[in-house]
Design a protein around this motif. Sequence first.
Motif, mmCIF file in Angstrom:
data_model
loop_
_atom_site.group_PDB
_atom_site.id
_atom_site.type_symbol
_atom_site.label_atom_id
_atom_site.label_comp_id
_atom_site.label_asym_id
_atom_site.label_seq_id
_atom_site.Cartn_x
_atom_site.Cartn_y
_atom_site.Cartn_z
ATOM 1 N N THR A 95 5.352 -4.034 22.308
ATOM 2 C CA THR A 95 6.580 -3.571 22.949
ATOM 3 C C THR A 95 6.761 -4.266 24.296
ATOM 4 O O THR A 95 5.854 -4.894 24.830
ATOM 5 C CB THR A 95 6.536 -2.060 23.192
ATOM 6 N N VAL A 96 7.967 -4.111 24.824
ATOM 7 C CA VAL A 96 8.287 -4.650 26.149
ATOM 8 C C VAL A 96 7.297 -4.108 27.180
ATOM 9 O O VAL A 96 6.743 -4.859 27.987
ATOM 10 C CB VAL A 96 9.733 -4.271 26.513
ATOM 11 N N MET A 97 7.051 -2.790 27.136
ATOM 12 C CA MET A 97 6.159 -2.184 28.109
ATOM 13 C C MET A 97 4.748 -2.764 28.005
ATOM 14 O O MET A 97 4.128 -3.099 29.011
ATOM 15 C CB MET A 97 6.131 -0.663 27.891
ATOM 16 N N GLU A 145 12.745 -8.109 19.450
ATOM 17 C CA GLU A 145 14.101 -7.604 19.254
ATOM 18 C C GLU A 145 15.038 -8.049 20.375
ATOM 19 O O GLU A 145 16.233 -7.807 20.312
ATOM 20 C CB GLU A 145 14.098 -6.071 19.218
ATOM 21 N N LEU A 146 14.472 -8.672 21.431
ATOM 22 C CA LEU A 146 15.289 -9.003 22.592
ATOM 23 C C LEU A 146 15.903 -10.388 22.471
ATOM 24 O O LEU A 146 15.437 -11.234 21.713
ATOM 25 C CB LEU A 146 14.430 -8.963 23.858
ATOM 26 N N SER A 147 16.948 -10.627 23.269
ATOM 27 C CA SER A 147 17.544 -11.961 23.334
ATOM 28 C C SER A 147 16.685 -12.854 24.225
ATOM 29 O O SER A 147 15.785 -12.380 24.914
ATOM 30 C CB SER A 147 18.947 -11.858 23.921
ATOM 31 N N GLY A 148 16.992 -14.153 24.216
ATOM 32 C CA GLY A 148 16.204 -15.106 24.999
ATOM 33 C C GLY A 148 16.134 -14.751 26.475
ATOM 34 O O GLY A 148 15.060 -14.724 27.074
ATOM 35 N N GLY A 149 17.284 -14.448 27.061
ATOM 36 C CA GLY A 149 17.309 -14.118 28.485
ATOM 37 C C GLY A 149 16.505 -12.867 28.784
ATOM 38 O O GLY A 149 15.766 -12.812 29.771
ATOM 39 N N ARG A 151 14.008 -11.721 27.033
ATOM 40 C CA ARG A 151 12.582 -12.012 26.874
ATOM 41 C C ARG A 151 12.028 -12.680 28.112
ATOM 42 O O ARG A 151 10.921 -12.370 28.560
ATOM 43 C CB ARG A 151 12.373 -12.953 25.697
ATOM 44 N N GLN A 152 12.809 -13.614 28.673
ATOM 45 C CA GLN A 152 12.306 -14.296 29.856
ATOM 46 C C GLN A 152 12.176 -13.302 31.013
ATOM 47 O O GLN A 152 11.262 -13.413 31.828
ATOM 48 C CB GLN A 152 13.222 -15.469 30.229
#
Lengths: 274, 269
Positions: A95-97, A145-149, A151-152
Motif C-alpha cells: 500500500t501507499v502507507m 493503483e496510482l497514476s505516475g504523478g 506514484r512519484q
Amino acid sequence: MLRLHRLSKQYQAGDDALKGVDLEVPDGQVVALIGPSGAGKSTLIRCINRLVEPSSGQVFLDDEEVTALGSRRLRRTRRRMGMIFQEYALIERLTVMENVLSGQLGYVGFLRSYFRRFPTETVQQAFQLLERVGLTEHYDKRADELSGGQRQRVGIARAILQQPDILLVDEPTASLDPRTSRQIMRLISELCSERQLAAIVNIHDVTLAQMFVARIVGLREGEVVFDGKPDDLTNEVLTEIYGEEDWQTANDRTEEKERAAKESLEEQMKGLSG
Amino acid sequence: MAGDGELLVWRRRTRARELLVWAGWLLGVSLFIFCWQTIAANTTWYFVADAPRVAADIGDRMVPPKWSYAAKLWGPLWDTINIATLGTILSVLLATPIAFLAATNTTPSTRFVRPLALLIIVSSRSINSLIWGLLLVTIIGPGVVAGIFAITFRSIGFVAKLLYEAIEEIDQRQVEAIAATGANGGQVITFAIWPQILPAFAGTSVFRWDINIRESTVLGLVGAGGIGLELQASINIVAWQQVSVILLAILSTVIVSEWVSAKVRHAVI
C-alpha cells in the motif's frame, strides 16, 4: 556537506562511466546534474550511496568517508541520503502507507518492520507527509493503483520520511507528462527549502532544471564540463555538454511552449480555486 | 532504388542455410521411419490386435461399479489428500530458502552456495516420486510417512526452481530503493523481494499441491500409503468393479483439486 573527491567508476565491460569527478554540494543547495544519456549521471548518484560501488575516489558526507564504511555503518549513513527514482521504484504490491513507511526501515528493527509495527510518531509523520504531497485519501490504496504523478509523490514522501540531509534524485520526471513534471520538480524544490535539504537532481530537461535549481553541473562522458548558475548556461556551454545542435531555435520553441503551458496552468488553477 | 534498373532480391535464408534446413528435415524423417520399423519388429501384433477386445472385456467387468465399496475408501482417500497437502507444505518450507540461495541476485555466493542449491534442485527433480516412495518405504517402512516424504523430496526441486526463476526476474529498482533507505538484508527481502514474488509463490505452491494430489494416488502402489494401496489390492484380486469405484474417486478428487487450485491462483494474480 557532500564532497566527492576524484570519484571514478569503471564497469566490468571496460568503459569509464566516471572519470575522477570532484564536486562539493553545500548544505541546503539543490544542484541539477545535466548531460546526455550515458554521461554517467545515474552512476554518479548511485556511487554516492554506494548502490554502485565506485572503483576509486572518495565520497564524504560531512566528516564521514562514505566510501570507507563497512556494511553496518553504510546502512546507518544511507538513512541520511534519501533517494528518488525515475520509474518511482515503489513496491507495487504494497500500500501507499507501507511504501512511505519503508523510508524508516533503516531506523526500525527487522521484526517491527516485518509486522508493520512502526513507532506511532513515525506513522504520524507519514500521514503528515502524505498530506503535504496531496495523497491523504490514498494512503490505503495499493501503489499500482496510482497514476505516475501520484506514484512519484509517494516516492518523494518515502525519501523524506528517512529524515535525510540530502536527496539523490534520479530523473524524477522522465516518465511524466510536462505538467506533472513541473509539479513534481516544484514539490521537490519546495520540500528542499522547507527542510534545508541539499539535493542532486539528475535531469534531462534543461529548461526544467533552470527553473527550479540554483546551480547546474554538466556532465559529459564521466567528466564535469560545466558548473555554474542556470543563467550561465549559454548555447556554447550546451554544445560543450551535449554536442553540436541548433540550440536557439529549439530553445525559442520550448520557451514559447512553456509560456503557453504556464498560462493554461494558471487558468486551470483559477478554475480550481473559483 | 529502382532507378538503376536492377531488381533487388531478398531471401529469408542464404542458399547454404536453405540446404542445411532441408538436410535437417531429411535426417529427422529418416530417423522417425527407422524407429517406427524397430518398434514394429519388436511388437507382438497378435496382442495389439486383441487389445480392443480385452479392453472392452475389462470395461465390461468394471460396470456396474460396486458402490458399497466406496464407504471403505474414505479413509485411504483422506490419507492421500493428507500426503499431498503435508508433503506440499513441507516442500514449500524447505524450497523457499533453497530458492533464495539459488537465485543469482540473492545467493550469498555464486561459486559455492549456488551450485549446491542447484544440485539439490536437480537431484530432487530428476527422481520421480514413485522412486522416492520405493526408496523411502525401504528406509522408513511402509505407510503414510514415507508417502509424505516422497512427495516432499520430489516437490522441493520443482517449487525451488520456479521460485528462484521468479526471484531472478524481479524488478531490481525496487530492491535498490529499499536498500537506499538503509534497510538491512532481511528487510530488503521482506519489503522489496517478497511482495514481488508472492504471486509466483502462491501460484507455484497451489499448482504443486494439485500435481501432488495426482501423484499421491499412485504412491500406494509401492506401499507408501493412500488410495493407491486399495487400487493395487483390488487389481491383484481382479475385482474390477472395485477398481472402477477407486478410479472414479480419484477422478473426482482431482477435479476438486484443480478447481481449488484455479480459484486460488486466480485470487492471488
